[in-house]
Design an enzyme around this catalytic site. Structure first.
Site, PDB file in Angstrom:
ATOM      1  NE  ARG A  88      -4.204  -1.389  -0.073  1.00 30.53           N
ATOM      2  CZ  ARG A  88      -5.202  -1.218  -0.931  1.00 30.53           C
ATOM      3  NH1 ARG A  88      -5.224  -0.149  -1.707  1.00 30.53           N
ATOM      4  NH2 ARG A  88      -6.148  -2.114  -1.050  1.00 30.53           N
ATOM      5  CG  HIS A 105      -7.043  -6.766   6.572  1.00 28.68           C
ATOM      6  ND1 HIS A 105      -6.168  -5.728   6.306  1.00 28.68           N
ATOM      7  CD2 HIS A 105      -8.266  -6.199   6.712  1.00 28.68           C
ATOM      8  CE1 HIS A 105      -6.838  -4.585   6.289  1.00 28.68           C
ATOM      9  NE2 HIS A 105      -8.112  -4.848   6.536  1.00 28.68           N
TER      10      HIS A 105
END
Length: 245
Positions: free
Chosen positions: A35, A121
């Site tokens: 990211r 996650h």
């Protein structure tokens, strides 16, 4: 350096600490940062579609081929915790209550020995049959190009135990609970771009009024929330913090 020393004192004086971690914690172990401005998703947004729950159910065979490639599953067992993971484990060994809420799916916090971990996650190390809920280890998943459930009368394609795009987040309330119980929040190695993980610092600041520090190589849109803001390589950061604690 003065800010770093002040933060070290803050960490040393706190008993209950929540640590929010992202991909930047694992980059020193050789795992790509997905990211950051140089991350995998930045260059190929189609990967978000291929790593979605929608695509898994549409074409599970191709999904697994792409999933294994993108997450480099063949190399997963070659990765080891680095000094950032060790720093967090050492906080726990010093007698502190350390709760880690991580975006990372590599399982390295557990490998390092931390005990209270919320894998926000999910985790790459297992997969589950959507039909009968049987769970399978990574070794089984890697033996089969497309892993199927081997239970009699089932045979569904396994679904990895990570949160795919489009999947619900099931750990958010648990994460907020840990924050409510803490004295200090550290955010390490995350760009804070992914929702709803990125609203956890808002919760800590505005609802709980906790002191917070962010340590990340790059600036984030949430830096204004923090009492301490350090933009640097995490390996160097924890080295300095350890020297003052």
């Amino acid at each position: 350096m003065a800010q770093m020393k002040e933060l070290a004192n803050k960490i040393e004086s706190a008993y209950s600490i929540v640590v929010l971690t992202g991909a930047g914690v694992s980059t020193a172990s050789g795992i790509p940062d997905f990211r950051s401005s140089q991350g995998v998703w930045t260059y190929d947004r189609s990967r978000e579609y291929y790593m979605s729950s929608e695509y898994f159910y549409k074409d599970p065979v191709d999904f697994w081929a792409k999933y294994k490639d993108i997450f480099r599953l063949k190399l997963l067992k070659n990765y080891e915790p680095n000094s950032v993971h060790t720093f967090l484990r050492n906080l726990e060994l010093s007698g502190k209550q350390v709760s880690i809420i991580t975006q990372n799916v590599d399982g390295l916090h557990a490998t390092a020995g931390n005990e209270d971990i919320i894998e926000y996650h999910g985790n790459l190390n297992t997969a589950t049959c959507p039909h009968c809920q049987s769970k399978y280890a990574l070794e089984y998943v890697m033996k089969h190009e497309t892993p199927y459930c081997d239970k009699t009368g089932c045979g569904d394609v396994l679904k990895p135990d990570i949160v795919l795009f489009g999947d619900p987040i099931t750990k958010h309330e648990e994460a907020e609970q840990r924050i409510r119980q803490s004295e200090l929040v550290l955010v390490m190695g995350t760009s804070l771009l992914v929702t709803p993980f990125n609203i956890l610092p808002d919760y800590a600041a505005f609802t709980c009024g906790l002191p917070m520090a962010i340590m990340n190589r790059e600036a984030t849109p949430k830096d204004y929330l923090f009492d301490f803001v350090i933009h640097d390589d995490l390996v160097g950061v924890v080295k300095h913090l350890s020297a003052w604690m």
